[in-house]
Design a protein around this motif. Structure first.
Motif: not given
Length: 165
Positions: A67, A77, A105, A114
């Motif tokens: 990241r 995620e 995001g 994410r």
């Protein structure tokens, strides 16, 4: 010399070439830096492995597991590769967006949401990594319980069906 220099040297000793140690060294730096890789983290890894920060960045920017920006306490995620996509990844993303009140995001409060290209669990789609732990066969219906668990709230009970009718 950085605080993790000696630890990276231990990692480095396990590999025949310095470049081979870059991924575990980056993972160590990310773990020590609150879950992301800062410019200083890249310099620390590069210095310890006699590489350039640009080389380390080129590796980290290729892989979803690294990241490049600060993250929340809880990182969610959602895999969006073909297998997960066919098994409802978009609906899972939308459910997380609704439950968390944020878009994929973003980092907000204690959460980072994410989308990632592949988590490596194509046979168990849809795969969601929650704080680096894989959850398999996740559907949009599972999301409220996952978020409640992360928030430390009581997990909603699954609805029971009466099969005696």
């Amino acid at each position: 010399m950085s605080a993790i220099y000696d630890e990276i040297q231990e990692i480095r000793a396990r590999y025949p070439e310095d470049r081979s140690a870059v991924m575990p060294a980056l993972q160590l730096a990310q773990d020590r830096n609150g879950g992301w890789l800062s410019e200083q983290a890249f310099r620390d890894v590069a210095d310890a492995l006699d590489l350039t920060p640009a080389y380390c960045l080129s590796i980290a920017s290729f892989y979803d597991m690294f990241r490049l920006e600060p993250v929340g306490e809880h990182v969610v995620e959602v895999c969006t590769n073909i297998s997960c996509g066919l098994k409802g990844a978009q609906q899972v993303i939308e459910a997380f967006e609704q439950e968390l009140g944020m878009r994929a995001g973003e980092t907000r409060d204690d959460f980072t949401l994410r989308t990632v290209e592949c988590i490596g669990g194509c046979g168990w789609a849809t795969v969601v990594a929650v704080n680096n732990r894989h959850r398999l066969h996740v559907s949009s219906e599972d999301v409220p319980a996952i978020v409640a668990e992360l928030r430390g709230e009581p997990v909603p009970a699954a609805e029971e069906t009466d099969d005696d009718d």
